[in-house]
Write an enzyme that holds these catalytic residues in place. Structure first.
Site, PDB file in Angstrom:
ATOM      1  N   ASP A 608      40.941  32.970  71.857  1.00 13.30           N
ATOM      2  CA  ASP A 608      39.555  32.772  71.430  1.00 13.30           C
ATOM      3  C   ASP A 608      38.877  34.138  71.347  1.00 13.30           C
ATOM      4  OD1 ASP A 608      36.541  32.247  71.920  1.00 13.30           O
ATOM      5  OD2 ASP A 608      37.361  30.273  71.453  1.00 13.30           O
ATOM      6  N   ASN A 616      28.962  37.557  63.508  1.00 17.85           N
ATOM      7  CA  ASN A 616      28.736  36.667  62.375  1.00 17.85           C
ATOM      8  C   ASN A 616      27.236  36.466  62.109  1.00 17.85           C
ATOM      9  OD1 ASN A 616      30.175  34.965  60.397  1.00 17.85           O
ATOM     10  ND2 ASN A 616      29.059  33.281  61.371  1.00 17.85           N
ATOM     11  N   ASP A 625      33.946  36.544  57.835  1.00 12.98           N
ATOM     12  CA  ASP A 625      35.188  36.206  57.124  1.00 12.98           C
ATOM     13  C   ASP A 625      36.108  37.411  57.046  1.00 12.98           C
ATOM     14  OD1 ASP A 625      34.147  33.711  56.821  1.00 12.98           O
ATOM     15  OD2 ASP A 625      33.574  33.967  54.701  1.00 12.98           O
ATOM     16  N   ASP A 651      36.751  30.732  65.435  1.00 12.83           N
ATOM     17  CA  ASP A 651      37.372  31.956  65.946  1.00 12.83           C
ATOM     18  C   ASP A 651      38.485  31.632  66.932  1.00 12.83           C
ATOM     19  OD1 ASP A 651      35.849  30.890  67.900  1.00 12.83           O
ATOM     20  OD2 ASP A 651      34.836  32.754  68.493  1.00 12.83           O
TER      21      ASP A 651
END
Length: 997
Positions: A608, A616, A625, A651
């Site tokens: 993770d 983001n 992205d 993620d």
């Protein structure tokens, strides 16, 4: 030179015991004979050692004769020594005995068969000439040469006659018994009823013989009668025992002086005093051999009759005996079944009565030729009229049996049912004509279809191409005609794969399920590449002779390109190009299969990203992205080619390290996390730092499901994230316990909220017979949490928390209400059966039991469509609940008892007709295909379940090996991926499948 290898009847190898026993036996026989000779100087004694030694040598190999002859010589010498004879006096006679026995055994082995030397009269005559006449004469001549210089002419004649008679009578009395004796005879006769018959006959014969010797004139004429009676009455070997006993009786009586063996009418020389005994033994022996031949022939005839009777009665085709006039004399079961008549009724008919009129004339003509001896047999196809009125076609084979005067006795008829074959021939003929016409019509329309069609001759040279074929191959029909098809049509498996060099043997089924990369590609002459679907059909004449093939090529380039895109999208994450969750779960199943079959251990990791949400939100989704693509590339560059990396969503990533122990996996994962932690992401001249937390678990037990391993890795990752981030934690069971406790993920109010807001989806797994997976018996219901962004919160943890807080009755009530009430009408419309799990804690609550009965009264589902899955403790540990379960079954519902296998003793105490299905403990399934103990336990449980008049349910059978093993055991119902994948109830109800009862 020795004849071939010794038969099984012979002793394979003589050891020291055989010569020892032979020497002892000959010593005892010689001692007895010498005692008889010494008691009466006028008696020509019976010399039994030679008669005993002959069959011993006959039954052993030539190489074993030397120790046997030495043992015999020592036995005779020992007997003479005990009698006080001087060695030089008996040595020539002993040597003469050995020469006689050796010569006789050698000649008998040349003249008689080894297996049964006296199997017929001809063999007995050979024995008589060789052993009773020739060899004693030779021995007598040799004896005369030893004593020629010490006796007068009269003495020599008497000695010659005495020696000959003593040897001839002894050999005729004892040697046949030794030749035909077989090992095990004594045991057989002592344990059978024949022993009494033998003893009675022996006593009667010896008694009559004694009376004749003592009081009757013409003694030997009267002795012949009981001997012939014994020869007729008894088997061969037992008759020879009687003859030997009579001979010994006469000798003992004469020796003891009780009788005098001397004919009344004439005086005969002392040396020939036993000539009458020899003469009475000859007809008795001949009669015994004649009766043996008669019994053997009778046995052969009986066996032959039984073989013919059994072959006829149990033949798979019809067989019958028919009189010359056509009457049925005897018919077997197959013929009666074919014609529909019973055997007795059929005997009242003739074959003319049930033969089709059109076939009768030909049949009678052939029958007359058979009677006239013009032919030996005949075959024909004909029709019979059955008792039901239907006609059957048969293949008839007839032969004639005649008596010794060549008069016809009866016909033997063999009748084979060919009705289906005749119907098939007629149908095929009509179809062939129709197909020929259709083929002509189709040839005209070939130019109008969208597929390429190419036909060839028998040499595979092209004869026809339609316009589409010209366009795809790049060859005109005029150019291609006469060319080998392999020169014009170039098809490979994949763009760069091997060439299909034998189109005639191509099987379309081989390519139906091939991957897109291995699909067929046509290489045009100047037109490029075409993805094609190929079909090859042979061209044949009406006589089924090959005249060529037809190739049909369909251009599927567009659909293949779409399939490639869809296939890639279905298994890959479109953003990063990594495998997606579905593809990763398939890889995990393959890893579990390797663990089950090859016992490999693997490492499973969840990764993770840390601080991804901040990047983001700050830099925008485009930056997020780009970061995910770069991180994916970074991780791919630092793992092995055999490892499987996937993006699960957002993620979160998952990684399978195949064939990797935990220590090695921990080291590799730590290095990977360090690389991510050190990575610098640059976006619009700004540098961003990111990290990762990872959890690792070891896959080493195939009994644990893939979802459980993913949950373990997720729990370990969750632990790492909540212990400082940027770290790697391995899974420990206490982590899961912490998450499932009241301080972790689920609290009582969480459970209540999840149930009230229906944040649970219902999933179902089919239970079907293993041989017919599509015949679903019922669907097993299970829970899946539907809580967004809560990966660690699995249904298993949810149920553990519910158990912990004693809230399982609420969960059971929610599940029963959803299935029976909310989805009841949809399930009823679908026509399927469902199995609903109910916990033991829930059933112990009176309110839940009352609510369940109320729901059953109101549900639109038929009672027969409802199965309740209960724990084994409900029946094994709570007898008071059995009344409630019985009430449920009385209403029409079925009961599935779960997880049976750990408490076999109490399970075996359940009475029959208590439950309907027994689910075997799933922990036995993962290793059953190689663990014999699990296989035995499952087999025992299967048998005990049938004792309860219930059916077995086993699973999950997620690999083919497990399914095959369960099928072999005979398990009634199986669940698992090999039967059908698990699906949601919503999806099942919205598909086109309908249950069939």
């Amino acid at each position: 030179m020795e004849k071939s290898k010794p038969t099984a009847f012979l002793v394979e190898k003589v050891n020291w015991k055989v010569p020892l026993l032979t020497g002892i036996a000959i010593c005892l026989l010689a001692l007895a004979c010498l005692n008889i000779v010494q008691k009466t100087a006028s008696l020509a004694g019976l010399w039994l050692p030679t008669a005993f030694l002959i069959p011993v040598l006959f039954h052993h190999r030539y190489l074993d004769w030397i120790p046997l002859l030495c043992a015999a010589a020592l036995g005779i010498a020992a007997a003479h020594s005990l009698m006080g004879s001087h060695m030089l006096g008996y040595l020539p006679y002993t040597l003469n005995n050995l020469i006689e026995a050796t010569l006789c055994a050698l000649l008998l082995r040349r003249a008689l068969p080894q297996q049964d030397p006296l199997s017929g009269l001809s063999h007995w005559v050979k024995f008589l000439v060789i052993a009773v006449i020739f060899c004693p004469l030779v021995s007598s001549v040799i004896m005369m040469m030893f004593i020629l210089h010490i006796h007068t002419s009269a003495q020599l004649q008497e000695r010659f006659a005495t020696w000959f008679m003593s040897e001839a009578v002894a050999i005729l009395a004892l040697t046949p018994l030794g030749l035909i004796y077989q090992r095990g005879y004594l045991t057989q006769i002592l344990t059978s009823r024949r022993l009494i018959e033998l003893l009675v006959t022996l006593i009667v014969t010896l008694t009559l013989g004694f009376m004749a010797l003592k009081w009757l004139p013409y003694t030997f004429a009267f002795i012949t009668i009981p001997l012939l009676w014994a020869a007729i009455r008894l088997p061969r070997i037992e008759a020879f025992i009687i003859f030997l006993s009579m001979t010994l009786l006469i000798a003992l009586l004469q020796t003891s002086g009780i009788i005098t063996v001397q004919p009344h009418a004439i005086q005969i020389p002392q040396g020939l005093i036993f000539l009458p005994l020899l003469l009475i033994l000859l007809p008795a022996n001949a009669m015994a051999m004649a009766m043996h031949a008669l019994r053997t022939e009778k046995s052969h005839i009986t066996q032959s009759e039984n073989r013919f009777r059994n072959a006829m009665e149990y033949s798979a085709i019809g067989m019958a005996l028919v009189s010359p006039q056509g009457k049925w004399l005897q018919a077997n079961k197959s013929l009666c079944k074919l014609l529909g008549y019973d055997a007795e009724y059929l005997k009242t008919l003739s074959f003319q009565d049930i033969t089709h009129p059109e076939d009768l004339g030909k049949d009678l003509a052939l029958l007359q030729q058979l009677l006239d001896d013009d032919i030996q047999s005949y075959n024909m196809e004909k029709r019979y009229l059955c008792r039901s009125g239907e006609m059957v076609w048969v293949l008839l084979a007839v032969s004639l049996v005649r008596d010794e005067n060549q008069n016809p006795l009866y016909f033997i008829s063999q009748i084979e049912d060919i009705t289906e074959l005749k119907h098939t021939e007629i149908t095929n003929k009509r179809l062939s004509e129709a197909l020929h016409e259709e083929k002509e019509l189709l040839h005209i329309t070939l130019n109008s279809i969208n597929e390429a069609v190419i036909s060839t001759d028998r040499d595979l040279n092209i004869t026809f191409m339609n316009p589409v074929a010209e366009k795809m191959t790049g060859w005109k029909e005029a150019q291609a005609q006469g060319q080998p098809v392999g020169r014009i049509v170039h098809i490979t498996k994949g763009p760069d794969g091997p060439l299909l060099d034998n189109l005639q043997q191509f099987d379309i089924r081989e390519n139906l399920h091939s991957s897109v990369e291995q699909s067929l590609v046509l290489h045009g002459h100047s037109t490029g590449l075409f993805d094609v679907q190929l079909a090859v059909s042979p061209l044949r004449t009406l006589k089924d002779e090959p005249i060529g093939i037809v190739l049909v090529l369909q251009d599927v380039s567009k659909s293949r390109e779409l399939m490639r895109k869809l296939s890639y999208s279905a298994s890959h994450d479109l953003l990063t190009g990594l495998a997606n969750r579905g593809s990763f779960e398939k890889s995990l199943k393959k890893a579990l299969s390797l663990t089950a079959v090859q016992h490999q251990a693997h490492s499973l990791a969840f990764i993770d990203l840390d601080r991804f949400k901040a990047i983001n939100d700050t830099a925008g989704h485009a930056a997020g992205d780009a970061l995910l693509r770069q991180i994916s590339t970074l991780m791919q560059d630092h793992i092995r080619n055999s490892d499987r990396l996937a993006r699960l969503g957002g993620d979160e990533f998952a990684l399978i390290l195949l064939d990797c122990p935990l220590d090695q996996g921990l080291n590799s994962l730590q290095q990977l996390v360090n690389k991510i932690n050190a990575f610098q992401f640059v976006w619009e001249d700004q540098i961003y730092r990111i990290g990762a937390s990872a959890g690792l678990t070891l896959i080493n037990n195939a009994n644990i499901s893939g979802s459980e391993y993913m949950a373990q890795a997720d729990v370990a990752c969750y632990t790492a994230k909540h212990n400082g981030r940027g770290r790697v934690f391995t899974y420990e069971s206490r982590q899961k316990l912490q998450l499932s406790s009241h301080t972790a993920l689920f609290r009582p109010e969480d459970i209540t909220r999840i149930l009230s807001e229906n944040q649970i989806t219902l999933h179902c797994r089919a239970a079907s017979p293993p041989k017919t997976p599509l015949s679903v018996c019922f669907y097993q219901m299970s829970l899946q949490l539907a809580i967004p962004n809560q990966m660690a919160q699995t249904a298993e943890l949810f149920l553990q928390a519910a158990h912990f807080y004693d809230m399982m009755p609420q969960v059971d009530h929610w599940l029963l209400h959803r299935v029976l009430t909310d989805y009841g009408q949809g399930i009823a419309n679908k026509g399927i059966c469902v199995a609903i799990p109910v916990s033991t804690e829930g059933l112990l609550q009176p309110t839940l039991r009352a609510d369940l009965l109320g729901m059953l009264d109101e549900t639109p589902l038929p009672m027969s469509s409802i199965n309740l899955m209960i724990d084994d403790a409900v029946l094994l540990k709570h007898p008071d609940l059995r009344v409630f379960i019985a009430e449920i079954r009385r209403r029409g519902c079925k009961i599935v008892v779960q997880n049976i296998g750990k408490n076999m003793v109490e399970f075996n105490q359940l009475p029959a007709d208590t439950v309907d299905y027994v689910q075997i403990d799933p922990s036995f399934m993962a290793q059953i295909h190689y663990n014999q103990m699990h296989e035995v336990l499952v087999t025992i449980l299967h048998g005990n379940t049938h004792r309860l008049n219930a059916q077995t349910l086993a699973g999950p059978a997620d690999i083919t090996e497990t399914l095959e093993k369960l099928t072999g055991i005979g398990i009634d119902l199986v669940g698992g991926d090999t039967i059908a994948p698990e699906t949601s109830l919503e999806k099942l109800l919205n598909t086109g499948y309908f249950g069939i009862h």
